[in-house]
Design a protein around this motif. Structure first.
Motif, PDB file in Angstrom:
ATOM      1  N   ALA A 179       0.606  -0.983  -0.197  1.00  9.59           N
ATOM      2  CA  ALA A 179       0.091  -0.045  -0.005  1.00  9.59           C
ATOM      3  C   ALA A 179       1.024   1.238  -0.126  1.00  9.59           C
ATOM      4  CB  ALA A 179      -0.883   0.131   1.089  1.00  9.59           C
ATOM      5  N   ASP A 180       2.000   1.209   0.575  1.00  8.22           N
ATOM      6  CA  ASP A 180       2.919   2.263   0.606  1.00  8.22           C
ATOM      7  C   ASP A 180       3.754   2.488  -0.732  1.00  8.22           C
ATOM      8  OD1 ASP A 180       4.135   4.394   2.260  1.00  8.22           O
ATOM      9  OD2 ASP A 180       5.769   3.251   2.082  1.00  8.22           O
ATOM     10  N   LEU A 181       3.928   1.530  -1.565  1.00 12.40           N
ATOM     11  CA  LEU A 181       4.379   1.817  -3.104  1.00 12.40           C
ATOM     12  C   LEU A 181       3.539   2.959  -3.837  1.00 12.40           C
ATOM     13  CD1 LEU A 181       5.378  -1.770  -3.783  1.00 12.40           C
ATOM     14  CD2 LEU A 181       6.938   0.077  -3.312  1.00 12.40           C
ATOM     15  N   PRO A 182       4.236   3.554  -4.753  1.00  9.70           N
ATOM     16  CA  PRO A 182       3.264   4.353  -5.690  1.00  9.70           C
ATOM     17  C   PRO A 182       2.173   3.386  -6.457  1.00  9.70           C
ATOM     18  CG  PRO A 182       5.516   4.798  -5.934  1.00  9.70           C
ATOM     19  CD  PRO A 182       5.625   3.614  -5.104  1.00  9.70           C
ATOM     20  N   GLU A 183       1.120   4.003  -6.628  1.00 12.81           N
ATOM     21  CA  GLU A 183       0.017   3.155  -7.142  1.00 12.81           C
ATOM     22  C   GLU A 183       0.254   2.659  -8.505  1.00 12.81           C
ATOM     23  OE1 GLU A 183      -5.026   3.556  -7.591  1.00 12.81           O
ATOM     24  OE2 GLU A 183      -3.645   5.270  -6.859  1.00 12.81           O
ATOM     25  N   ASP A 184       0.888   3.488  -9.407  1.00 10.94           N
ATOM     26  CA  ASP A 184       1.209   2.886 -10.614  1.00 10.94           C
ATOM     27  C   ASP A 184       1.920   1.629 -10.722  1.00 10.94           C
ATOM     28  OD1 ASP A 184       3.343   4.322  -9.676  1.00 10.94           O
ATOM     29  OD2 ASP A 184       3.810   5.289 -11.946  1.00 10.94           O
ATOM     30  N   VAL A 185       2.930   1.489  -9.508  1.00  9.93           N
ATOM     31  CA  VAL A 185       3.807   0.180  -9.725  1.00  9.93           C
ATOM     32  C   VAL A 185       3.369  -0.845  -8.548  1.00  9.93           C
ATOM     33  CG1 VAL A 185       5.524   1.542 -10.343  1.00  9.93           C
ATOM     34  CG2 VAL A 185       5.336   1.102  -7.885  1.00  9.93           C
ATOM     35  N   ARG A 186       2.434  -0.737  -8.043  1.00 11.37           N
ATOM     36  CA  ARG A 186       1.792  -1.569  -6.838  1.00 11.37           C
ATOM     37  C   ARG A 186       1.380  -2.958  -7.424  1.00 11.37           C
ATOM     38  NH1 ARG A 186      -2.362   1.402  -4.013  1.00 11.37           N
ATOM     39  NH2 ARG A 186      -0.810   2.762  -3.648  1.00 11.37           N
ATOM     40  N   ALA A 187       0.716  -2.983  -8.375  1.00 10.26           N
ATOM     41  CA  ALA A 187       0.041  -4.458  -8.873  1.00 10.26           C
ATOM     42  C   ALA A 187       1.210  -5.295  -9.450  1.00 10.26           C
ATOM     43  CB  ALA A 187      -0.961  -4.001  -9.802  1.00 10.26           C
ATOM     44  N   ASP A 188       2.115  -4.782 -10.093  1.00 18.46           N
ATOM     45  CA  ASP A 188       3.283  -5.533 -10.385  1.00 18.46           C
ATOM     46  C   ASP A 188       4.393  -5.751  -9.480  1.00 18.46           C
ATOM     47  OD1 ASP A 188       1.654  -5.771 -12.966  1.00 18.46           O
ATOM     48  OD2 ASP A 188       2.234  -3.984 -13.681  1.00 18.46           O
ATOM     49  N   ALA A 189       4.259  -5.234  -8.526  1.00 21.95           N
ATOM     50  CA  ALA A 189       5.400  -5.410  -7.675  1.00 21.95           C
ATOM     51  C   ALA A 189       5.829  -6.937  -7.243  1.00 21.95           C
ATOM     52  CB  ALA A 189       5.027  -4.601  -6.523  1.00 21.95           C
ATOM     53  N   GLY A 238      -6.789  -9.350  -4.443  1.00 21.06           N
ATOM     54  CA  GLY A 238      -7.088  -9.984  -5.736  1.00 21.06           C
ATOM     55  C   GLY A 238      -5.963  -9.702  -6.652  1.00 21.06           C
ATOM     56  N   VAL A 239      -4.809  -9.547  -6.216  1.00 26.20           N
ATOM     57  CA  VAL A 239      -3.440  -9.823  -6.980  1.00 26.20           C
ATOM     58  C   VAL A 239      -2.620 -10.851  -6.724  1.00 26.20           C
ATOM     59  CG1 VAL A 239      -1.451  -8.589  -8.050  1.00 26.20           C
ATOM     60  CG2 VAL A 239      -3.443  -7.151  -7.300  1.00 26.20           C
ATOM     61  N   ALA A 240      -1.943 -11.566  -7.799  1.00 25.01           N
ATOM     62  CA  ALA A 240      -1.109 -12.618  -7.440  1.00 25.01           C
ATOM     63  C   ALA A 240       0.317 -12.264  -7.579  1.00 25.01           C
ATOM     64  CB  ALA A 240      -1.582 -13.887  -8.374  1.00 25.01           C
ATOM     65  N   HIS A 241       0.920 -11.651  -6.657  1.00 17.80           N
ATOM     66  CA  HIS A 241       2.271 -11.003  -6.970  1.00 17.80           C
ATOM     67  C   HIS A 241       3.182 -12.174  -7.246  1.00 17.80           C
ATOM     68  CE1 HIS A 241       1.524  -6.935  -5.839  1.00 17.80           C
ATOM     69  NE2 HIS A 241       0.426  -7.391  -5.028  1.00 17.80           N
TER      70      HIS A 241
END
Length: 380
Positions: A179-189, A238-241
């Motif tokens: 949640a602390d990561l920028p939103e535009d990179v969060r889902a692909d972290a 809902g994200v499979a990192h």
């Protein structure tokens, strides 16, 4: 993540005390080299080399945070026990620095304690994370025996890597870091699960004999914890990192194979693959001690900044009240088992609860040394 807790009995019998057994660390600049001499005793490492290694500690004023963190965990345990109506004293002893294990066991004996449950601040199977603590217990018992003191029976509580009270706080820490990561990179972290590197040979021989083989129980247990956390994060977000188990804090001769890849090498690999961000998840460590503060927060974070790779480091369990409650669960389940009661043991993942008594051949010693709290213990 749904956490299933079996109703726990409140009777600690036959135990009359709990011992928190930890590694220890320096608490000032003058302590650093003597502490490192304790850690490396018998290896013939020159004092000048120890001073070089000690620079990690000097960056933080010569103080390791581990003793303060153990004091916080002691306080959390005492509060949890009191809140649960469990009247059991909690003591603390270290392997390498004050309060030393032998001194603490002597204090316990003089206080009349005769049956002691031991919780080591290491959650996984390995020589350094389990059997070496058992050897330290045997050394301390031998010292008390030489002093003519009555010997307490010591029982080391089982490995707790997959206990809900250990995993739950780590899941929460990963979610907070994402949640602390920028939103535009969060889902692909990517998630980089880190633990202490150990020699390949030590890993291969970790755990009971039946689990020996490539990586042994040490690697299997970490992989199981990582999978549980990844699944819990997916359920929540809902994200499979994507994820990988990586290593840190290697020491020793460079010609001896150790578990790889190193966290810094892994960050370079992620950057080369175009990964936009990463979360470092120190699942191998109970608290934010020096190897977390330096190897992750300092060294690995600097590498990520050099690469231009956004990273976050998730929290360790530390003195989280859920972890204190898990320790109470472990104590009470072992107490009930020692009284011959059937016990439902809490465990997540695929491996199930670990053994109570370390079997012969479990995490074999580097040399022949007696070890307490196991099937091969001379102190039954």
């Amino acid at each position: 993540m749904a956490e299933q807790h079996a109703p726990a009995p409140r009777d600690p019998a036959p135990y009359d005390a709990l011992l928190l057994l930890s590694f220890g660390g320096p608490e000032g600049p003058d302590d650093v080299v003597p502490f490192l001499e304790n850690v490396t005793r018998g290896r013939g490492i020159p004092k000048e080399r120890l001073k070089e290694v000690g620079q990690h500690y000097f960056l933080f004023g010569g103080v390791s945070p581990i003793n303060a963190q153990n004091r916080a965990l002691l306080d959390a345990l005492r509060k949890d026990f009191a809140g649960a109506g469990l009247d059991l004293p909690v003591y603390w002893g270290n392997r390498n620095w004050a309060p030393y294990l032998t001194d603490t066991l002597r204090e316990m004996v003089l206080d009349g304690r005769r049956r002691v449950a031991v919780l080591a601040t290491s959650a996984y199977a390995s020589y350094s994370g389990c059997r070496q603590y058992r050897e330290n217990l045997a050394d301390a018992l031998s010292a008390l025996e030489a002093e003519g003191l009555p010997l307490p029976r010591v029982d080391k509580l089982r490995h707790y890597f997959n206990h809900p009270g250990f995993i739950g706080p780590m899941v929460e820490g990963v979610l907070a870091s994402l949640a602390d990561l920028p939103e535009d990179v969060r889902a692909d972290a990517h998630l980089a699960f880190t633990t202490h590197s150990i020699p390949d040979a030590a890993a291969d021989g970790s755990g009971p004999v039946a689990e020996h083989g490539r990586g042994g129980a040490y690697v299997k247990q970490h992989l199981d914890v990582a999978r549980v956390i990844v699944d819990a994060v997916r359920e929540e977000t809902g994200v499979a990192h994507p994820w990988r188990l990586v290593y840190q804090s290697r020491s020793g001769a460079p010609h001896i194979p150790w578990l790889e890849p190193d966290i810094c090498d892994h960050l370079e690999e992620l950057h080369g693959e175009g990964v936009p961000a990463a979360v470092m998840v120190p699942i191998g460590f109970v608290s934010d001690h020096m190897e977390v503060l330096y190897d992750l927060d300092t060294e690995a974070t600097a590498k990520a900044a050099e690469l231009g790779l956004p990273v976050r480091r998730s929290a360790t369990v530390g003195a989280d009240p859920r972890f204190a409650a898990a320790i109470r669960d472990l104590l009470l389940e072992r107490a009930a088992a020692e009284r011959g009661k059937a016990v439902e043991r809490c465990a997540l993942g695929e491996l199930g609860p670990s053994h109570d008594l370390c079997p012969i051949g479990c995490c074999p010693a580097r040399s022949e040394r007696p070890a307490a709290a196991g099937a091969d213990s001379p102190y039954a």
